[in-house]
Design an enzyme around this catalytic site. Sequence first.
Site, PDB file in Angstrom:
ATOM      1  N   HIS A 163      57.908   0.915 -57.128  1.00 28.14           N
ATOM      2  CA  HIS A 163      57.127   1.219 -55.923  1.00 28.14           C
ATOM      3  C   HIS A 163      58.253   0.927 -54.679  1.00 28.14           C
ATOM      4  O   HIS A 163      58.219  -0.216 -54.193  1.00 28.14           O
ATOM      5  CB  HIS A 163      55.928   1.115 -56.259  1.00 28.14           C
ATOM      6  CG  HIS A 163      55.107   1.950 -57.185  1.00 28.14           C
ATOM      7  ND1 HIS A 163      53.926   1.154 -57.571  1.00 28.14           N
ATOM      8  CD2 HIS A 163      54.674   3.053 -56.499  1.00 28.14           C
ATOM      9  CE1 HIS A 163      53.115   2.004 -58.431  1.00 28.14           C
ATOM     10  NE2 HIS A 163      53.762   2.962 -58.079  1.00 28.14           N
ATOM     11  N   CYS A 257      49.568  -3.900 -53.846  1.00 31.22           N
ATOM     12  CA  CYS A 257      49.265  -3.476 -54.755  1.00 31.22           C
ATOM     13  C   CYS A 257      48.224  -4.208 -55.005  1.00 31.22           C
ATOM     14  O   CYS A 257      47.273  -2.417 -55.251  1.00 31.22           O
ATOM     15  CB  CYS A 257      50.115  -3.830 -55.714  1.00 31.22           C
ATOM     16  SG  CYS A 257      52.179  -4.233 -56.347  1.00 31.22           S
TER      17      CYS A 257
HETATM   18  N1  ARG Z   1      51.400  -2.138 -63.549  1.00 35.45           N
HETATM   19  C1  ARG Z   1      51.381  -0.566 -62.326  1.00 35.45           C
HETATM   20  C2  ARG Z   1      51.755   0.661 -62.593  1.00 35.45           C
HETATM   21  O1  ARG Z   1      53.476   0.601 -63.417  1.00 35.45           O
HETATM   22  C3  ARG Z   1      51.296  -1.319 -61.318  1.00 35.45           C
HETATM   23  C4  ARG Z   1      50.944  -0.576 -60.293  1.00 35.45           C
HETATM   24  C5  ARG Z   1      51.607  -1.714 -58.751  1.00 35.45           C
HETATM   25  N2  ARG Z   1      51.089  -0.716 -57.275  1.00 35.45           N
HETATM   26  C6  ARG Z   1      52.013  -0.844 -56.698  1.00 35.45           C
HETATM   27  N3  ARG Z   1      51.386  -0.092 -55.175  1.00 35.45           N
HETATM   28  N4  ARG Z   1      53.625  -1.242 -57.021  1.00 35.45           N
HETATM   29  O2  ARG Z   1      51.015   1.438 -62.134  1.00 35.45           O
END
Ligand code: ARG
Length: 268
Positions: A163, A257
Amino acid sequence: MRELLLCAPDYYGIEYEINPWMSRARGAETELVKSQWQGLHKTLVALGAKIDLVPPQPKLPDMVFTANAGLTVGRQFIPSNFRHQERAGEAPHFARWMESRGYEILWLPKELYFEGEGDALFGGDALFCGYKFRSDIQSHRAVADMLGCLVISIELVDPRFYHLDTCFCPLPDGSAVWFPAAFDEYGQRAIRGHVSDLIDVEEEEAKTFCCNAVVLGRDIVLPEGAPNLVRTLESRDYRCHQLPMSEFLKAGGACKCLTMFLPQREKL
Ligand code: ARG
């Protein structure tokens, strides 16, 4: 005063593997989960943020990561279309909550994956959007049309930084913190072309998710483990608040996150 959306970790856990950090064999420790999340909540409150809580839902262990709920600009909310089935069930809960708070819901076409603020961060007047691992590049055009803003699409190339908010963090003075190797040549050039003052993070520190920071004016809330970045930020008159985030790193997430801005930007 900034308003932030959080979700308590009542049902949080490592129950599937959708990014390279997650391993079901390495579960999160419930007590630490609670204290680390409470620590984040307390820190944000102490910095003057207003915290809203969306009720957590059973069987949606990643719902704590509210950055992926969607993107809020003014009183408009664009819900995410999650790439992975494992998280798709979160979307209606977030949308219903936002609707109950009076936000206008702007739906993206269902076939366009988009993971919200996790992949969409304003820097100056431009909305920087990450794509490939989670969001589709085509979703960026749709978001740009909905919001009427300049969108800069940047490809992410390292699966550990899947992300945009894991490797890029715009700061209010127009600069940004980033881990350059998370982007290809072209993406790096796009970022350099729009952000003149970039603070590079080295790989050792990037792996601690130090780019995954909540920025509230001069205050920066980030996971502990990046002393060099903290030194640089403090020399630029930012105050750093370093928090233990080990249990959320196991899911590939940290401070940013776990929060979504309500809104990230006032109406453009
Ligand atoms: N386990 C989650 C996923 O893989 C973690 C999300 C992390 N969020 C972020 N905004 N980076 O989607």
